[in-house]
Design a protein around this motif. Sequence first.
Motif, mmCIF file in Angstrom:
data_model
loop_
_atom_site.group_PDB
_atom_site.id
_atom_site.type_symbol
_atom_site.label_atom_id
_atom_site.label_comp_id
_atom_site.label_asym_id
_atom_site.label_seq_id
_atom_site.Cartn_x
_atom_site.Cartn_y
_atom_site.Cartn_z
ATOM 1 N N GLU A 1 -8.986 7.379 -3.616
ATOM 2 C CA GLU A 1 -8.983 6.028 -4.330
ATOM 3 C C GLU A 1 -10.386 5.267 -4.131
ATOM 4 N N LEU A 2 -10.845 5.544 -2.757
ATOM 5 C CA LEU A 2 -12.234 4.926 -2.640
ATOM 6 C C LEU A 2 -13.382 5.891 -2.979
ATOM 7 N N ILE B 1 -6.507 -2.222 -1.640
ATOM 8 C CA ILE B 1 -6.215 -1.657 -0.379
ATOM 9 C C ILE B 1 -7.517 -1.980 0.535
ATOM 10 N N ARG B 2 -8.508 -2.406 -0.117
ATOM 11 C CA ARG B 2 -9.845 -2.439 0.725
ATOM 12 C C ARG B 2 -9.918 -4.070 1.430
ATOM 13 N N GLU C 1 4.270 6.372 -0.162
ATOM 14 C CA GLU C 1 4.504 7.032 1.155
ATOM 15 C C GLU C 1 5.587 6.297 1.787
ATOM 16 N N LYS D 1 -0.126 11.391 8.743
ATOM 17 C CA LYS D 1 -0.485 10.257 7.713
ATOM 18 C C LYS D 1 -1.158 11.125 6.876
ATOM 19 N N SER E 1 -1.145 12.640 3.977
ATOM 20 C CA SER E 1 -1.065 12.341 2.485
ATOM 21 C C SER E 1 -1.560 10.989 2.154
ATOM 22 N N LEU E 2 -1.270 9.806 2.985
ATOM 23 C CA LEU E 2 -1.809 8.582 2.800
ATOM 24 C C LEU E 2 -3.351 8.867 2.908
ATOM 25 N N LYS F 1 2.572 1.879 -3.337
ATOM 26 C CA LYS F 1 1.389 2.340 -4.148
ATOM 27 C C LYS F 1 1.159 3.871 -4.103
ATOM 28 N N PHE F 2 1.137 4.034 -3.128
ATOM 29 C CA PHE F 2 0.771 5.575 -2.735
ATOM 30 C C PHE F 2 2.160 6.520 -2.254
ATOM 31 N N MET G 1 0.690 -1.087 0.181
ATOM 32 C CA MET G 1 -0.119 0.082 0.197
ATOM 33 C C MET G 1 0.958 1.443 -0.216
ATOM 34 N N THR H 1 -6.015 4.058 8.154
ATOM 35 C CA THR H 1 -5.696 3.687 7.046
ATOM 36 C C THR H 1 -5.138 2.230 6.763
ATOM 37 N N SER I 1 -4.673 10.123 -0.204
ATOM 38 C CA SER I 1 -4.558 9.079 -1.225
ATOM 39 C C SER I 1 -5.772 8.310 -1.130
ATOM 40 N N ILE I 2 -6.051 7.535 -0.043
ATOM 41 C CA ILE I 2 -6.817 6.552 0.158
ATOM 42 C C ILE I 2 -8.348 6.890 0.019
#
Lengths: 305, 288
Positions: free
Chosen positions: B104-105, A157-158, A83, B94, B96-97, A80-81, A77, B58, B100-101
């Motif tokens: 994405e969602l 990621i889910r 980080e 966290k 920026s994570l 991918k991002f 993850m 996250t 991003s998440i």
Amino acid sequence: MLRLLIRFKLLVQLLFAFLMNSDIAVIFRMFVERRALISQSPLKRYCVPGLNCYSCPSAVGACPIGSLQFWFNDLTMKLKFKERINAAGLYIIGFLFLCGSLCGRLFCGWLCPFGLLQDLLAKVTKRNIALPRILRLMRYLSLVIFVVVLPLFIMDIRYSAPWFCKMICPAGTLTAGLPLLLADEGLREGIGIYTYIKGAILLILLFSFFVSRRSFCKTLCPLGALWGLFNRFSLFKLRIDRESCTNCKKCERICAMNIRVLKNPNSSECIRCLECLKGCPVSSISFGIERESSNTKADPSPGEM
Amino acid sequence: MKRVALILAAMLILLGCRESEREELVYELELHNYSGKNVRDYLEDSGAELIVLNYWATFCAPCKKEMVDLSRLQSSFKDKGVLVVGASIDNASKLSLIKSIAGELGVNYPILYGLDAQFDGQSIIGLPVTFFINREGVVLERVDNKRDYSFFEERVESFLALESGFGNAGEESALESSYYSLSYSLEKRSDSKYRLELSLRPQGEYYFNGEGYPPLKLELQELDGIKFTPRLLEAAGVEKEGLLTWQVEVEKSSESDSFSVEGHLSLIACTEESCNMVNEAIQLRLNF
């Protein structure tokens, strides 16, 4: 000294099983409150050297195999991002390599609670058939595919993707899945295909424990698979004094893992339970660090046998 | 050649359709750093009819899966005053994570982050946890574990109906005797589901079914068109000046709006000196 300890091996195993799962209050609370609870002990951030499921309600240590899979998920993850990745996985891998290089699969034989369960069940029938090679090699598939490859390459990621924990681990099913599902109705509503697969694996293994001792360790355990690779090189090893050995093969009859002890005492299958050592009538087998002066040899040289 | 042109045109039209669909979705993601702050501060200013407060992180995969359904919930109920609020217990570093998440969602509701794993003093251990909160800030329900869209839809609809005051929410009736006072009220939960709340109080010096006595019982009769769950109510006892409450789920399948429900109450009312057996039929009037 070691011989004395071996006589109390069962007690040692029980002690460790209890120590690693000592937060018993959680189990009571869970059934009183009718919901899934697991221990919040700060010790859970540390890995224990055994298959001790993190989700077992009273567990006070983290399973290194479980932790590794989650770290691989997180790694994917974070990559991918773009980080920053965290280095926890390196600690886990380092910890496992340290254990392995010190004593190989010793913790399998003396510390793992699921190993203890198998040992206890085997006392019922005392049967111990050797399993075919292909089944025994499955443990490497378990390690490489389900612990490393699948958790690394799951892109979504889910989805929680600790694939070994999710699809296989019978220790998790028994010590975590079962009590949590019993206590929490909400969880029961979420039962799906993985529950059935893991349940089936657990059932098959439970039957097999009575027929072939430590069958899980023989066929599926990724932790044992990894540590077994260190057996040949570990600091503490098994040694056979070829001079005093009478070739009676009692060690091979005792061996829980059906190893040809005389031929290959530091085989990757050996869980270092040391019962062969205990059972040898002439005390030819020893377990320790190599001393230059002794004439015990770990493996037979080509000229002998 | 004509056929190719037709096919190309069809494809372009189809592609065009997809594009405009995406434009219609309003992306209302806002991110607020709430490190060290109280979630309640944000909820007070929201002005929503119903808030769905969803705790996630996250590193929690089921949470992320649920958030897709929550985004769908937000778009379905935006016009009815429902606001979904994401509450991330991740550290503010966290950010920026989280961004991003959320991207994405496809999250379309505000997210607070940097929060402690607790709400109103109740600690949050497992994730996700969802709270349904009404206009006045009262927590209507706490849901542990991941749920799917149909669960959220059903809950939101029933809470919206409840809050808009359908039926006789909270109207109380009471039965009195020299030994007890039994009050009850009916509350609408959704189209055919109600909640009956019963409160039993001993009068004066009495207490009910002390040590050594069997439990006290209240049994509601079986009726066509109504289902009580449970129908048989029991309790070990009630102390002097105490209060015993029961909650019964009621499902109404008949058209009728008024029911007279027979019941049977058996208890043992005692004072310091003597005890009396109470074994009587009671009648509850339920106005749906």
